[in-house]
Design a protein around this motif. Sequence first.
Motif, mmCIF file in Angstrom:
data_model
loop_
_atom_site.group_PDB
_atom_site.id
_atom_site.type_symbol
_atom_site.label_atom_id
_atom_site.label_comp_id
_atom_site.label_asym_id
_atom_site.label_seq_id
_atom_site.Cartn_x
_atom_site.Cartn_y
_atom_site.Cartn_z
ATOM 1 N N ALA A 80 0.790 -1.135 -0.050
ATOM 2 C CA ALA A 80 0.066 0.121 -0.015
ATOM 3 C C ALA A 80 0.794 1.302 0.241
ATOM 4 O O ALA A 80 0.514 2.257 -0.360
ATOM 5 C CB ALA A 80 -1.066 -0.215 1.201
ATOM 6 N N ARG A 81 2.028 1.170 0.646
ATOM 7 C CA ARG A 81 2.967 2.282 0.679
ATOM 8 C C ARG A 81 3.850 2.471 -0.570
ATOM 9 O O ARG A 81 4.443 3.548 -0.799
ATOM 10 C CB ARG A 81 3.684 2.309 1.833
ATOM 11 N N THR A 82 4.296 1.168 -0.897
ATOM 12 C CA THR A 82 5.288 1.254 -2.337
ATOM 13 C C THR A 82 4.934 1.230 -3.423
ATOM 14 O O THR A 82 5.313 1.446 -4.404
ATOM 15 C CB THR A 82 6.427 0.097 -1.949
ATOM 16 N N ARG A 83 3.543 0.663 -3.614
ATOM 17 C CA ARG A 83 2.924 0.555 -4.573
ATOM 18 C C ARG A 83 3.469 -0.703 -5.689
ATOM 19 O O ARG A 83 3.276 -0.539 -6.820
ATOM 20 C CB ARG A 83 2.556 1.822 -5.796
ATOM 21 N N ASP A 84 4.104 -1.612 -5.175
ATOM 22 C CA ASP A 84 4.933 -2.547 -5.572
ATOM 23 C C ASP A 84 3.822 -3.695 -5.874
ATOM 24 O O ASP A 84 3.147 -4.214 -5.049
ATOM 25 C CB ASP A 84 6.048 -3.303 -4.569
ATOM 26 N N GLN A 85 3.682 -4.127 -7.252
ATOM 27 C CA GLN A 85 2.594 -4.834 -7.721
ATOM 28 C C GLN A 85 2.885 -6.379 -7.306
ATOM 29 O O GLN A 85 1.771 -7.094 -7.341
ATOM 30 C CB GLN A 85 2.359 -4.646 -9.125
ATOM 31 N N ARG A 86 4.152 -6.639 -7.442
ATOM 32 C CA ARG A 86 4.302 -8.182 -6.984
ATOM 33 C C ARG A 86 3.870 -8.362 -5.527
ATOM 34 O O ARG A 86 3.233 -9.553 -5.428
ATOM 35 C CB ARG A 86 5.729 -8.297 -7.234
ATOM 36 N N THR A 87 4.410 -7.629 -4.639
ATOM 37 C CA THR A 87 3.954 -7.705 -3.126
ATOM 38 C C THR A 87 2.304 -7.838 -3.030
ATOM 39 O O THR A 87 1.618 -8.447 -2.387
ATOM 40 C CB THR A 87 4.994 -6.860 -2.368
ATOM 41 N N ALA A 88 1.761 -6.757 -3.830
ATOM 42 C CA ALA A 88 0.293 -6.358 -3.663
ATOM 43 C C ALA A 88 -0.330 -7.658 -4.288
ATOM 44 O O ALA A 88 -1.291 -8.226 -3.391
ATOM 45 C CB ALA A 88 -0.060 -5.252 -4.629
ATOM 46 N N THR A 89 0.186 -8.395 -5.169
ATOM 47 C CA THR A 89 -0.685 -9.520 -5.676
ATOM 48 C C THR A 89 -0.487 -10.763 -4.753
ATOM 49 O O THR A 89 -1.383 -11.373 -4.787
ATOM 50 C CB THR A 89 -0.070 -9.845 -7.122
ATOM 51 N N ALA A 90 0.554 -10.981 -4.158
ATOM 52 C CA ALA A 90 0.863 -12.164 -3.185
ATOM 53 C C ALA A 90 -0.270 -11.764 -2.128
ATOM 54 O O ALA A 90 -0.604 -12.788 -1.798
ATOM 55 C CB ALA A 90 2.275 -12.023 -2.880
ATOM 56 N N TYR A 91 -0.324 -10.549 -1.540
ATOM 57 C CA TYR A 91 -1.213 -10.231 -0.495
ATOM 58 C C TYR A 91 -2.468 -10.573 -0.990
ATOM 59 O O TYR A 91 -3.500 -10.986 -0.045
ATOM 60 C CB TYR A 91 -1.149 -9.026 -0.059
ATOM 61 N N VAL A 92 -3.190 -10.204 -2.247
ATOM 62 C CA VAL A 92 -4.504 -10.108 -2.578
ATOM 63 C C VAL A 92 -4.948 -11.579 -2.820
ATOM 64 O O VAL A 92 -5.954 -12.169 -2.624
ATOM 65 C CB VAL A 92 -4.513 -9.441 -4.172
ATOM 66 N N VAL A 93 -3.797 -12.421 -3.367
ATOM 67 C CA VAL A 93 -4.048 -14.228 -3.311
ATOM 68 C C VAL A 93 -4.618 -14.683 -2.081
ATOM 69 O O VAL A 93 -5.622 -15.139 -1.888
ATOM 70 C CB VAL A 93 -3.094 -14.731 -3.894
ATOM 71 N N VAL A 94 -3.612 -14.144 -1.053
ATOM 72 C CA VAL A 94 -4.379 -14.579 0.409
ATOM 73 C C VAL A 94 -5.532 -14.107 0.757
ATOM 74 O O VAL A 94 -6.362 -14.711 1.538
ATOM 75 C CB VAL A 94 -3.140 -14.271 1.486
ATOM 76 N N LEU A 95 -5.636 -12.900 0.635
ATOM 77 C CA LEU A 95 -7.000 -11.962 0.882
ATOM 78 C C LEU A 95 -8.354 -12.667 0.171
ATOM 79 O O LEU A 95 -9.129 -13.027 1.000
ATOM 80 C CB LEU A 95 -6.926 -10.665 0.378
ATOM 81 N N ILE A 96 -8.215 -13.042 -0.898
ATOM 82 C CA ILE A 96 -9.320 -13.598 -1.827
ATOM 83 C C ILE A 96 -9.613 -15.262 -0.967
ATOM 84 O O ILE A 96 -10.742 -15.423 -0.665
ATOM 85 C CB ILE A 96 -9.007 -13.753 -3.052
ATOM 86 N N VAL A 97 -8.486 -15.752 -1.018
ATOM 87 C CA VAL A 97 -8.523 -17.298 -0.503
ATOM 88 C C VAL A 97 -9.152 -17.134 0.948
ATOM 89 O O VAL A 97 -9.969 -17.601 1.315
ATOM 90 C CB VAL A 97 -7.429 -18.125 -0.415
ATOM 91 N N GLY A 98 -8.664 -16.305 1.751
ATOM 92 C CA GLY A 98 -8.856 -16.348 3.185
ATOM 93 C C GLY A 98 -10.241 -15.878 3.603
ATOM 94 O O GLY A 98 -11.095 -16.254 4.211
ATOM 95 N N THR A 99 -10.671 -14.858 2.576
ATOM 96 C CA THR A 99 -12.045 -14.198 2.693
ATOM 97 C C THR A 99 -13.323 -15.620 2.299
ATOM 98 O O THR A 99 -14.142 -15.572 2.786
ATOM 99 C CB THR A 99 -12.264 -13.151 1.995
ATOM 100 N N ALA A 100 -12.818 -15.938 1.245
ATOM 101 C CA ALA A 100 -13.695 -17.106 0.656
ATOM 102 C C ALA A 100 -13.863 -18.126 1.949
ATOM 103 O O ALA A 100 -14.936 -18.972 2.065
ATOM 104 C CB ALA A 100 -13.168 -17.752 -0.638
ATOM 105 N N VAL A 101 -12.531 -18.597 2.457
ATOM 106 C CA VAL A 101 -12.777 -19.742 3.721
ATOM 107 C C VAL A 101 -13.556 -19.234 4.648
ATOM 108 O O VAL A 101 -14.353 -19.965 5.269
ATOM 109 C CB VAL A 101 -11.253 -19.979 3.794
ATOM 110 N N THR A 102 -13.421 -17.728 5.122
ATOM 111 C CA THR A 102 -14.167 -17.408 6.157
ATOM 112 C C THR A 102 -15.600 -17.305 6.126
ATOM 113 O O THR A 102 -16.455 -17.809 6.729
ATOM 114 C CB THR A 102 -13.528 -16.092 6.627
ATOM 115 N N VAL A 103 -16.066 -16.953 4.818
ATOM 116 C CA VAL A 103 -17.507 -16.954 4.406
ATOM 117 C C VAL A 103 -17.966 -18.128 4.325
ATOM 118 O O VAL A 103 -19.380 -18.264 4.717
ATOM 119 C CB VAL A 103 -17.663 -16.051 2.983
ATOM 120 N N ALA A 104 -17.341 -19.324 3.884
ATOM 121 C CA ALA A 104 -17.892 -20.606 3.781
ATOM 122 C C ALA A 104 -18.217 -21.176 5.043
ATOM 123 O O ALA A 104 -18.790 -22.169 5.440
ATOM 124 C CB ALA A 104 -16.623 -21.301 3.249
ATOM 125 N N GLN A 105 -17.524 -20.536 6.268
ATOM 126 C CA GLN A 105 -18.067 -21.016 7.505
ATOM 127 C C GLN A 105 -19.465 -20.340 8.244
ATOM 128 O O GLN A 105 -19.841 -20.947 9.016
ATOM 129 C CB GLN A 105 -16.786 -20.664 8.771
#
Length: 426
Positions: A80-105
């Motif tokens: 969020a501070r560096t606008r580095d897209q590689r780091t952002a993509t890695a976090y977004v993958v975890v965010l999507i998977v983690g959100t889907a798993v949490t919603v499934a519960q």
Amino acid sequence: MTTADDGAADPAAAPDRYAAVVDDDWERQVVWWDRTFVAIVLLTAVALPSAGQRGPQLWVAYGAMAAILLAYALWGARAARTRDQRTATAYVVVLIVGTAVTVAQNGIATLLLFGAFTQLWMLLDPPRRAVVASVVLAAASTVGISFQGGFDVPTLLQAAPQMAIALAFAVMLGLWVATTMRLSEERARLLGELRDAQAELAESHHAAGVTAERERLAREIHDTLAQGFTSVVTQAQAATAALDRGEQGRARERLVLVEQTARDNLAEARALVAAFAPVPLQGSTLAEALRRLAERFTAETGARVLLDVAGTTAPGGATGHAAADVVLLRAAQEALANVRRHAGAHAVTIRLTRDAPADPAGAGPAPGVRLEVIDDGRGLSTGHTDGLGLAGMRERVSAVGGTLDVGPGEQGGTRVEVRVPAGDAA
């Protein structure tokens, strides 16, 4: 938006001051996004037990949210501070998977979508990547919601429209935010360029002012002190020659002129330092100043001076403008100095005339004041028409909207004519 990858692509590029302005503002906004996202995750964690969630499903949801927070601490906050897209993509993958798993519960976990959709648009650039990630998040969350109902087609079809509405709202809001951010960056860039332009303009004006002031002082010194010192040297040489011939009376006369000229120069120097009006015009009219100038010229050179100032002796000055009167006086001084140095004249005529008032109907030329200095000397010679004195005279006259004409006189010698506009006072 400017990404970190773009900046890293050219290590020799200088830092962009405009981007720095935007980055400083962005840094302050990111701090609030950090706090808001953590608050959303914690509220969701509190809401799960309140909704009746118990047993292994609760701990699976807690594990998924813990993974999201850990990934945010490792990658998301930095991206969020560096606008580095590689780091952002890695976090977004975890965010999507983690959100889907949490919603499934438990369906209450859809609270996470408020922060998740926002972070997709905050971290990913260009906007089309955020749109793709939003679609993937919406699809994963739809699957998670349907998982609670046994993951059958009716449950999936029931959840899909609700998630489609959320997706449409998120995309429209995200596009608006992205557009606003780009406009903010453009505004910051334009403001930065405007400040630079203002600074350059101020520096240019300062440099021009310094140059103009130097030129003004050079003209003032040339027209006053330099001419005075020339007169002092000339009279001192004449006094020395008179002493060599034993003519003490004549030498005394020359020394008196030297003293008077030196006093006048001293007064001029003090006036220049104090930025006052020229000494010859303090408390007197232009006509009176010209009369004293003519008398001193005759005393110094022996040349006869005919002064004609009829109709220009009003207290308001010949032109009605102090600046124009000064220009005419300086022009007369320069013209007489040239006569003394180059002409070898025996007689000089100084004529100051004012034009008749303008026609009330507006016809004819505007009234003006004309100064003529005519000598009977040897006339113009090459190199004497563009010297410092005449160049300075032209600049002075032009500055008050006047004209200068230098040429041969009708009966030989040189004629200098200066014409300047006249004011209401006369």
